[in-house]
Scaffold this motif. Structure first.
Motif, PDB file in Angstrom:
ATOM      1  N   PHE A   1      38.444  82.137  44.745  1.00 44.12           N
ATOM      2  CA  PHE A   1      39.090  83.661  44.210  1.00 44.12           C
ATOM      3  C   PHE A   1      40.305  83.823  45.242  1.00 44.12           C
ATOM      4  O   PHE A   1      41.096  85.140  45.044  1.00 44.12           O
ATOM      5  CB  PHE A   1      38.072  84.198  44.760  1.00 44.12           C
ATOM      6  N   GLY A   2      40.173  83.261  46.279  1.00 45.44           N
ATOM      7  CA  GLY A   2      41.028  83.319  47.285  1.00 45.44           C
ATOM      8  C   GLY A   2      42.718  83.207  46.904  1.00 45.44           C
ATOM      9  O   GLY A   2      43.651  83.573  46.994  1.00 45.44           O
TER      10      GLY A   2
ATOM     11  N   ARG B   1      38.986  89.161  39.125  1.00 51.21           N
ATOM     12  CA  ARG B   1      38.004  88.923  40.459  1.00 51.21           C
ATOM     13  C   ARG B   1      37.134  89.496  39.911  1.00 51.21           C
ATOM     14  O   ARG B   1      36.195  89.185  39.422  1.00 51.21           O
ATOM     15  CB  ARG B   1      38.203  89.130  41.059  1.00 51.21           C
TER      16      ARG B   1
ATOM     17  N   ARG C   1      45.254  87.565  48.073  1.00 48.90           N
ATOM     18  CA  ARG C   1      44.361  87.691  48.996  1.00 48.90           C
ATOM     19  C   ARG C   1      44.072  86.233  49.383  1.00 48.90           C
ATOM     20  O   ARG C   1      43.519  85.829  49.157  1.00 48.90           O
ATOM     21  CB  ARG C   1      42.860  88.530  49.186  1.00 48.90           C
TER      22      ARG C   1
ATOM     23  N   PRO D   1      43.543  82.650  51.911  1.00 47.40           N
ATOM     24  CA  PRO D   1      42.759  82.579  53.011  1.00 47.40           C
ATOM     25  C   PRO D   1      42.874  83.165  53.978  1.00 47.40           C
ATOM     26  O   PRO D   1      43.708  83.180  54.160  1.00 47.40           O
ATOM     27  CB  PRO D   1      42.716  80.701  53.306  1.00 47.40           C
ATOM     28  N   ASP D   2      41.258  83.512  54.699  1.00 45.77           N
ATOM     29  CA  ASP D   2      41.965  84.072  55.561  1.00 45.77           C
ATOM     30  C   ASP D   2      40.189  83.450  56.777  1.00 45.77           C
ATOM     31  O   ASP D   2      39.666  83.138  56.023  1.00 45.77           O
ATOM     32  CB  ASP D   2      41.794  85.801  55.532  1.00 45.77           C
TER      33      ASP D   2
ATOM     34  N   GLY E   1      37.501  89.889  52.835  1.00 46.09           N
ATOM     35  CA  GLY E   1      36.550  89.673  52.055  1.00 46.09           C
ATOM     36  C   GLY E   1      34.871  89.620  51.506  1.00 46.09           C
ATOM     37  O   GLY E   1      35.236  91.691  52.160  1.00 46.09           O
TER      38      GLY E   1
END
Lengths: 205, 205
Positions: A114-115, A122, A193, A195-196, A202
DNA sequence: GTTAGCATGTAAGGAGTTACATGATTTT
DNA sequence: AAAATCATGTAACTCCTTACATGCTAAC
């Protein structure tokens, strides 16, 4: 038309390699970490799949980085990276998001990626999954109703627990969907979005 | 040594036919009801398996009950019933209860047949399943710990939810085990608690 | 009398595992 | 230098599904 390894494995490999190039052994560990509980890939399926992706030009071999050089002509680690075609194909697979994306198999992989997935997709996948689960619940509830008398207490308990698990997943999906809808509209056009570290952008806990 | 269809399907068929004789079409529906969410059998696997069980003498064809008689020599419904050998085999499979009985596949089937299973074996399977799930949780927790930084929030959320599901199943198993231990000791020697209407002898809600 | 659904069966093939075979690298 | 573990790869086999082929039985 040869091979055509399962879309799911192809997507998983391309998705992981998009983050960073990797060799097979490492790739397998990473796949099994990411997809973990859902699915464990063996070399017997990984390597043939890599071979095919290579033949299709979606990935390419790379000289292993750093000073570690193979003594003889060819051996040891083979690092794979995505080609331009591979990136295109990945985008295509991430965007298609048909029914396969909400079956048990496909959903886990799609969710794990999903990232790298567009916000609207999504949402579509989460909603598709929810609908799928609701259908399944209807089926089970019907089956219970129709055969309640012929069922002993253990079978009944098994169904009860199964149903509860699915209900839990639906509630989870509802939270995710709400959270997506809240955060989504701003970035709906392009937003993928990246990766964080878990800043809270999220899904909330 | 031919065929050797999956133990799981064999067990499921023998278990269902032990309750009452049935023809294939009906059997499939009943299997899919009982095993429902976990597994859906198709004719393509059912009939070959029946054929083999027949060849091994574990089941036998029966004339369809009632006045409905096939006009020509042979056609229409074939009702299968367990033979003496089949009953023996069923007991053997129900009693073996090795590791296969606590994998995802086997567990559902074994649990669905708990009504025909000895109390001590039931307990063993429940405990084996619990241990299996605890191992899996350790694995996932380790994987999360090792790669937390490289994971985006979605992947993390996926793992969190997966872990919670497994934890829930463990709690469920704990309740069942407690309930078995409480009810068990009296009937431990012979007890195979036949189907009941849900009087509360079984797992409590 | 023809559609719909019950009922049985087979052939081809998909998706993946296990077990094996082999070599390179690191640790002890 | 032996053992462990990293790393790649293949062949055979398992188990199941899909799609097809066929016939009976009931309903309209």
């Amino acid at each position: 038309m040869v091979g055509q390894r399962s879309r799911v494995l192809e997507l998983a490999i391309l998705g992981v390699l998009h983050e960073t190039p990797m060799h097979g052994y490492e790739l397998r560990k990473r796949l099994n970490t990411i997809l973990g509980a859902f699915r464990a890939i063996s070399y017997g399926s990984l390597y043939p799949c890599l071979k095919e992706l290579l033949a299709q030009g979606l990935i390419a071999e790379e000289a292993p980085d750093g000073p570690a050089k193979p003594r003889s002509g060819r051996r040891s680690k083979i690092v794979y990276r995505l080609t331009a075609d591979g990136k295109e194909r990945l985008q295509q697979l991430l965007t298609e998001a048909g029914p396969a994306a909400w079956e048990d198999d496909g959903f886990g992989v799609h969710f794990a990626l999903f990232g790298q997935t567009r916000a609207d997709i999504r949402l579509r996948i989460l909603e598709g999954r929810r609908t799928r689960l609701e259908e399944r619940m209807d089926g089970v509830r019907g089956a219970i109703a129709r055969t309640r008398d012929r069922m002993d207490s253990y079978t009944l308990e098994l169904h009860r627990h199964g149903l509860e698990s699915v209900e839990r997943e639906v509630r989870w999906l509802n939270e995710l969907i709400a959270s997506e809808r809240q955060a989504g509209p701003d970035e709906a056009e392009d937003g993928t979005r990246r990766p964080d570290g878990g800043t809270g952008a999220g899904p909330a806990g």
